[in-house]
Design a protein around this motif. Sequence first.
Motif, PDB file in Angstrom:
ATOM      1  N   ALA A   1       0.824  -1.232   0.016  1.00  0.00           N
ATOM      2  CA  ALA A   1      -0.014   0.001   0.255  1.00  0.00           C
ATOM      3  C   ALA A   1       0.696   1.216   0.026  1.00  0.00           C
ATOM      4  O   ALA A   1       0.423   2.443  -0.440  1.00  0.00           O
ATOM      5  N   GLU A   2       2.239   1.157   0.324  1.00  0.00           N
ATOM      6  CA  GLU A   2       2.861   2.267   0.357  1.00  0.00           C
ATOM      7  C   GLU A   2       4.402   1.746   0.100  1.00  0.00           C
ATOM      8  O   GLU A   2       4.775   0.696   0.569  1.00  0.00           O
ATOM      9  N   VAL A   3       5.232   2.634  -0.794  1.00  0.00           N
ATOM     10  CA  VAL A   3       6.551   2.366  -1.022  1.00  0.00           C
ATOM     11  C   VAL A   3       7.601   3.492  -0.551  1.00  0.00           C
ATOM     12  O   VAL A   3       7.041   4.674  -1.028  1.00  0.00           O
ATOM     13  N   SER A   4       8.237   3.258   0.412  1.00  0.00           N
ATOM     14  CA  SER A   4       9.165   4.669   0.868  1.00  0.00           C
ATOM     15  C   SER A   4      10.604   4.079   0.378  1.00  0.00           C
ATOM     16  O   SER A   4      11.243   2.874   0.615  1.00  0.00           O
ATOM     17  N   LEU A   5      11.107   5.055  -0.423  1.00  0.00           N
ATOM     18  CA  LEU A   5      12.329   4.585  -1.194  1.00  0.00           C
ATOM     19  C   LEU A   5      13.479   5.890  -0.808  1.00  0.00           C
ATOM     20  O   LEU A   5      13.076   7.070  -1.365  1.00  0.00           O
ATOM     21  N   GLU A   6      14.281   5.335   0.056  1.00  0.00           N
ATOM     22  CA  GLU A   6      15.567   6.341   0.208  1.00  0.00           C
ATOM     23  C   GLU A   6      16.414   6.477  -0.879  1.00  0.00           C
ATOM     24  O   GLU A   6      17.285   5.668  -0.893  1.00  0.00           O
TER      25      GLU A   6
ATOM     26  N   PRO B   1      -3.563   1.142  -6.945  1.00  0.00           N
ATOM     27  CA  PRO B   1      -3.179   2.159  -6.582  1.00  0.00           C
ATOM     28  C   PRO B   1      -2.473   2.305  -4.958  1.00  0.00           C
ATOM     29  O   PRO B   1      -2.836   1.612  -4.188  1.00  0.00           O
ATOM     30  N   PHE B   2      -1.396   3.069  -4.844  1.00  0.00           N
ATOM     31  CA  PHE B   2      -0.406   2.976  -3.556  1.00  0.00           C
ATOM     32  C   PHE B   2       0.102   4.393  -3.491  1.00  0.00           C
ATOM     33  O   PHE B   2       0.349   5.034  -4.396  1.00  0.00           O
ATOM     34  N   ASN B   3       0.774   4.534  -2.177  1.00  0.00           N
ATOM     35  CA  ASN B   3       1.555   5.946  -2.057  1.00  0.00           C
ATOM     36  C   ASN B   3       2.953   5.582  -2.208  1.00  0.00           C
ATOM     37  O   ASN B   3       3.403   4.526  -1.892  1.00  0.00           O
ATOM     38  N   PHE B   4       3.717   6.500  -2.901  1.00  0.00           N
ATOM     39  CA  PHE B   4       4.977   6.556  -3.037  1.00  0.00           C
ATOM     40  C   PHE B   4       5.675   7.587  -2.476  1.00  0.00           C
ATOM     41  O   PHE B   4       5.341   8.767  -2.511  1.00  0.00           O
ATOM     42  N   THR B   5       6.872   7.492  -1.613  1.00  0.00           N
ATOM     43  CA  THR B   5       7.452   8.212  -0.816  1.00  0.00           C
ATOM     44  C   THR B   5       8.749   8.459  -0.893  1.00  0.00           C
ATOM     45  O   THR B   5       9.526   7.377  -0.616  1.00  0.00           O
ATOM     46  N   PRO B   6       9.540   9.041  -1.649  1.00  0.00           N
ATOM     47  CA  PRO B   6      10.946   9.306  -1.642  1.00  0.00           C
ATOM     48  C   PRO B   6      11.695   9.668  -0.436  1.00  0.00           C
ATOM     49  O   PRO B   6      12.689  10.652  -0.633  1.00  0.00           O
ATOM     50  N   PHE B   7      11.632   8.774   0.451  1.00  0.00           N
ATOM     51  CA  PHE B   7      12.030   9.230   1.813  1.00  0.00           C
ATOM     52  C   PHE B   7      11.985   8.004   2.691  1.00  0.00           C
ATOM     53  O   PHE B   7      11.301   7.152   2.696  1.00  0.00           O
ATOM     54  N   LYS B   8      13.124   7.912   3.348  1.00  0.00           N
ATOM     55  CA  LYS B   8      13.162   6.957   4.711  1.00  0.00           C
ATOM     56  C   LYS B   8      13.680   7.838   5.743  1.00  0.00           C
ATOM     57  O   LYS B   8      12.852   8.316   6.887  1.00  0.00           O
ATOM     58  N   VAL B   9      14.771   7.741   5.878  1.00  0.00           N
ATOM     59  CA  VAL B   9      15.712   8.595   7.151  1.00  0.00           C
ATOM     60  C   VAL B   9      16.495   9.561   6.420  1.00  0.00           C
ATOM     61  O   VAL B   9      17.976   9.355   6.282  1.00  0.00           O
TER      62      VAL B   9
ATOM     63  N   ILE C   1       1.969  10.379  -4.798  1.00  0.00           N
ATOM     64  CA  ILE C   1       3.467  10.813  -4.399  1.00  0.00           C
ATOM     65  C   ILE C   1       3.392  11.903  -3.285  1.00  0.00           C
ATOM     66  O   ILE C   1       2.493  12.717  -3.002  1.00  0.00           O
ATOM     67  N   ARG C   2       4.004  11.378  -1.986  1.00  0.00           N
ATOM     68  CA  ARG C   2       4.154  12.216  -0.753  1.00  0.00           C
ATOM     69  C   ARG C   2       5.566  12.677  -0.567  1.00  0.00           C
ATOM     70  O   ARG C   2       6.668  11.751  -0.424  1.00  0.00           O
ATOM     71  N   VAL C   3       5.949  13.896  -0.453  1.00  0.00           N
ATOM     72  CA  VAL C   3       7.189  14.370  -0.336  1.00  0.00           C
ATOM     73  C   VAL C   3       7.358  14.928   0.905  1.00  0.00           C
ATOM     74  O   VAL C   3       6.572  15.783   1.204  1.00  0.00           O
ATOM     75  N   PHE C   4       8.274  14.313   1.780  1.00  0.00           N
ATOM     76  CA  PHE C   4       8.569  14.843   3.109  1.00  0.00           C
ATOM     77  C   PHE C   4       9.912  15.559   3.045  1.00  0.00           C
ATOM     78  O   PHE C   4      10.806  14.954   2.576  1.00  0.00           O
ATOM     79  N   THR C   5      10.074  16.814   3.816  1.00  0.00           N
ATOM     80  CA  THR C   5      10.938  17.788   3.898  1.00  0.00           C
ATOM     81  C   THR C   5      11.274  18.203   5.341  1.00  0.00           C
ATOM     82  O   THR C   5      10.227  18.647   5.651  1.00  0.00           O
ATOM     83  N   ASN C   6      12.238  18.701   5.768  1.00  0.00           N
ATOM     84  CA  ASN C   6      12.401  19.539   6.533  1.00  0.00           C
ATOM     85  C   ASN C   6      12.272  21.171   6.427  1.00  0.00           C
ATOM     86  O   ASN C   6      12.306  22.035   7.061  1.00  0.00           O
TER      87      ASN C   6
END
Length: 264
Positions: free
Chosen positions: A5-10, A52-60, A85-90
């Motif tokens: 349901a989600e892929v987090s890709l660092e 459909p699924f979530n893709f997040t180019p982020f882990k740590v 696509i979900r982009v996480f940033t500081n």
Amino acid sequence: MDQPAEVSLETLARCNAACGFCPYPTLERIGTEMPDSTIDRLIEEMSDWRVPFNFTPFKVNEPLLDRRLFDILSKMNDRVPMAAIRVFTNGAPLTMRKAEELNSIDNLELWVSVHEPDPATYRSVLGIDQAHVVRNLDALHETDFRHPVHVLRVGNQGADEFRAWASSRWPAFRPVVVWQSSWLGHTNPDVQEVPDTPCSRWFELSIMANGIVSLCCMDGKGEYPIGDLNKQTMLEVYNSPAWRDRRERMISRKEVHPCSTCSY
């Protein structure tokens, strides 16, 4: 059941911050860059998925530090259009040029970790200058940014103050507070009690820059790997017998280690 349901890709294990609620400073893989050929292969694999699924180019990591990010996201739009696509940033690297490039990507949400209204407390927790992040968000708020923006705090203490501050300063953005998790013992969590339930993170793939698939998002150091994408496909890892068994039986996390220690 058959597909994450989600892929987090660092893609690049690098961050400009040193947050007290994150294990990044302790990682052995800091600076590791996933090869372009591996990223392209994973995108090609995902292009065959049908749900459909979530893709997040982020882990740590901080994804905006990877110069390849926008090419990767464009390829996801072209080859895997059902991926949200979900982009996480500081927020520190969120220049207006990068904001414009994010605006050109389809099916995207932006999550910015702002965390704390007080600049001194912010610096002590995140290790970077708050004023720079706030200026970037101020500038973004004045643009015609077409995607949802969420401003994020990690930790329940001071949640109401954070929501009031963020709502007042950036009314077009949505303030979000998530509790601080333990990262399997690396930080002190807001919630100590382990739920006697299954975990939604059994339905994800959490991929480190070295190609190893860690147990979940909370396994930041990859101490409990479930597969190796240098040797396996994504669906081979996701449907490995032991990993699939817990999804099919929906057992309590208290029955399996290290999930039995996690209050996520």
